[in-house]
Design a protein around this motif. Sequence first.
Motif, PDB file in Angstrom:
ATOM      1  N   GLU A 197      41.880  49.771  43.222  1.00 20.39           N
ATOM      2  CA  GLU A 197      42.083  49.695  44.676  1.00 20.39           C
ATOM      3  C   GLU A 197      40.781  49.511  45.436  1.00 20.39           C
ATOM      4  O   GLU A 197      40.776  48.943  46.522  1.00 20.39           O
ATOM      5  N   SER A 198      39.665  49.990  44.881  1.00 24.13           N
ATOM      6  CA  SER A 198      38.369  49.840  45.558  1.00 24.13           C
ATOM      7  C   SER A 198      37.608  48.608  45.059  1.00 24.13           C
ATOM      8  O   SER A 198      36.402  48.495  45.263  1.00 24.13           O
ATOM      9  N   ASN A 199      38.329  47.717  44.383  1.00 23.06           N
ATOM     10  CA  ASN A 199      37.784  46.447  43.895  1.00 23.06           C
ATOM     11  C   ASN A 199      36.633  46.601  42.908  1.00 23.06           C
ATOM     12  O   ASN A 199      35.764  45.745  42.818  1.00 23.06           O
ATOM     13  N   GLU A 200      36.622  47.706  42.165  1.00 24.03           N
ATOM     14  CA  GLU A 200      35.630  47.894  41.113  1.00 24.03           C
ATOM     15  C   GLU A 200      36.101  47.264  39.802  1.00 24.03           C
ATOM     16  O   GLU A 200      35.329  47.175  38.859  1.00 24.03           O
ATOM     17  N   VAL A 201      37.365  46.859  39.760  1.00 22.28           N
ATOM     18  CA  VAL A 201      37.925  46.193  38.579  1.00 22.28           C
ATOM     19  C   VAL A 201      38.281  44.775  38.998  1.00 22.28           C
ATOM     20  O   VAL A 201      39.109  44.576  39.879  1.00 22.28           O
ATOM     21  N   GLU A 202      37.644  43.796  38.374  1.00 21.69           N
ATOM     22  CA  GLU A 202      37.890  42.405  38.733  1.00 21.69           C
ATOM     23  C   GLU A 202      38.878  41.722  37.798  1.00 21.69           C
ATOM     24  O   GLU A 202      39.572  40.799  38.197  1.00 21.69           O
ATOM     25  N   SER A 203      38.951  42.169  36.570  1.00 17.13           N
ATOM     26  CA  SER A 203      39.803  41.528  35.573  1.00 17.13           C
ATOM     27  C   SER A 203      41.282  41.749  35.885  1.00 17.13           C
ATOM     28  O   SER A 203      41.745  42.888  36.020  1.00 17.13           O
ATOM     29  N   GLU A 204      42.008  40.633  35.995  1.00 14.25           N
ATOM     30  CA  GLU A 204      43.455  40.719  36.220  1.00 14.25           C
ATOM     31  C   GLU A 204      44.135  41.436  35.053  1.00 14.25           C
ATOM     32  O   GLU A 204      45.071  42.205  35.254  1.00 14.25           O
ATOM     33  N   GLU A 205      43.656  41.167  33.832  1.00 15.80           N
ATOM     34  CA  GLU A 205      44.218  41.817  32.638  1.00 15.80           C
ATOM     35  C   GLU A 205      44.097  43.328  32.729  1.00 15.80           C
ATOM     36  O   GLU A 205      45.034  44.062  32.394  1.00 15.80           O
ATOM     37  N   GLU A 206      42.928  43.807  33.159  1.00 18.41           N
ATOM     38  CA  GLU A 206      42.719  45.250  33.293  1.00 18.41           C
ATOM     39  C   GLU A 206      43.640  45.836  34.356  1.00 18.41           C
ATOM     40  O   GLU A 206      44.234  46.891  34.164  1.00 18.41           O
ATOM     41  N   LYS A 207      43.738  45.163  35.486  1.00 15.69           N
ATOM     42  CA  LYS A 207      44.602  45.653  36.562  1.00 15.69           C
ATOM     43  C   LYS A 207      46.035  45.806  36.064  1.00 15.69           C
ATOM     44  O   LYS A 207      46.678  46.832  36.298  1.00 15.69           O
ATOM     45  N   ILE A 208      46.519  44.789  35.367  1.00 14.47           N
ATOM     46  CA  ILE A 208      47.879  44.832  34.825  1.00 14.47           C
ATOM     47  C   ILE A 208      48.025  46.004  33.862  1.00 14.47           C
ATOM     48  O   ILE A 208      49.000  46.754  33.915  1.00 14.47           O
ATOM     49  N   LYS A 209      47.046  46.169  32.991  1.00 13.77           N
ATOM     50  CA  LYS A 209      47.084  47.248  31.995  1.00 13.77           C
ATOM     51  C   LYS A 209      47.159  48.615  32.673  1.00 13.77           C
ATOM     52  O   LYS A 209      47.944  49.479  32.268  1.00 13.77           O
ATOM     53  N   TYR A 210      46.384  48.812  33.725  1.00 14.97           N
ATOM     54  CA  TYR A 210      46.373  50.112  34.408  1.00 14.97           C
ATOM     55  C   TYR A 210      47.649  50.342  35.212  1.00 14.97           C
ATOM     56  O   TYR A 210      48.178  51.456  35.239  1.00 14.97           O
ATOM     57  N   TYR A 211      48.162  49.295  35.859  1.00 16.91           N
ATOM     58  CA  TYR A 211      49.433  49.442  36.573  1.00 16.91           C
ATOM     59  C   TYR A 211      50.553  49.782  35.596  1.00 16.91           C
ATOM     60  O   TYR A 211      51.372  50.675  35.846  1.00 16.91           O
ATOM     61  N   LYS A 212      50.592  49.083  34.464  1.00 17.23           N
ATOM     62  CA  LYS A 212      51.637  49.382  33.467  1.00 17.23           C
ATOM     63  C   LYS A 212      51.427  50.771  32.870  1.00 17.23           C
ATOM     64  O   LYS A 212      52.394  51.480  32.612  1.00 17.23           O
ATOM     65  N   GLY A 213      50.168  51.164  32.685  1.00 17.62           N
ATOM     66  CA  GLY A 213      49.882  52.507  32.183  1.00 17.62           C
ATOM     67  C   GLY A 213      50.437  53.573  33.104  1.00 17.62           C
ATOM     68  O   GLY A 213      51.074  54.535  32.670  1.00 17.62           O
ATOM     69  N   MET A 214      50.220  53.389  34.407  1.00 12.40           N
ATOM     70  CA  MET A 214      50.751  54.357  35.370  1.00 12.40           C
ATOM     71  C   MET A 214      52.269  54.297  35.388  1.00 12.40           C
ATOM     72  O   MET A 214      52.931  55.332  35.511  1.00 12.40           O
TER      73      MET A 214
END
Length: 109
Positions: free
Chosen positions: A47-64
Amino acid sequence: MSQKKPSKSEVSNYSNDELFEFFKEALFEGNFDLAEKCIKELLRRVESNEVESEEEKIKYYKGMGIFQEMINNEELAREYFLKSLEIKPDDDEALNHLRKLSGLEDQSE
């Protein structure tokens, strides 16, 4: 080789990869308090734009989403799987979780 798991105040000191590994281990061990701390820190970074990788964002959203499923918060689980689908609309894993949460998954395997 096993690394010390973070305390409440230490989660911000770890890399994304380390935190995600702690998150997965904590889920497997049923340590939902630690799992939640790790995934919340990862999502804060998204949310604070410290993660740029779309793959990582997807992984964390699915993790939650998976975490929320495990603690029986289906509404919030849906929200996180939908967030991952906003990035990658054809993500089979997220779609399957949403089908399951909606009761559309075939239970007769």
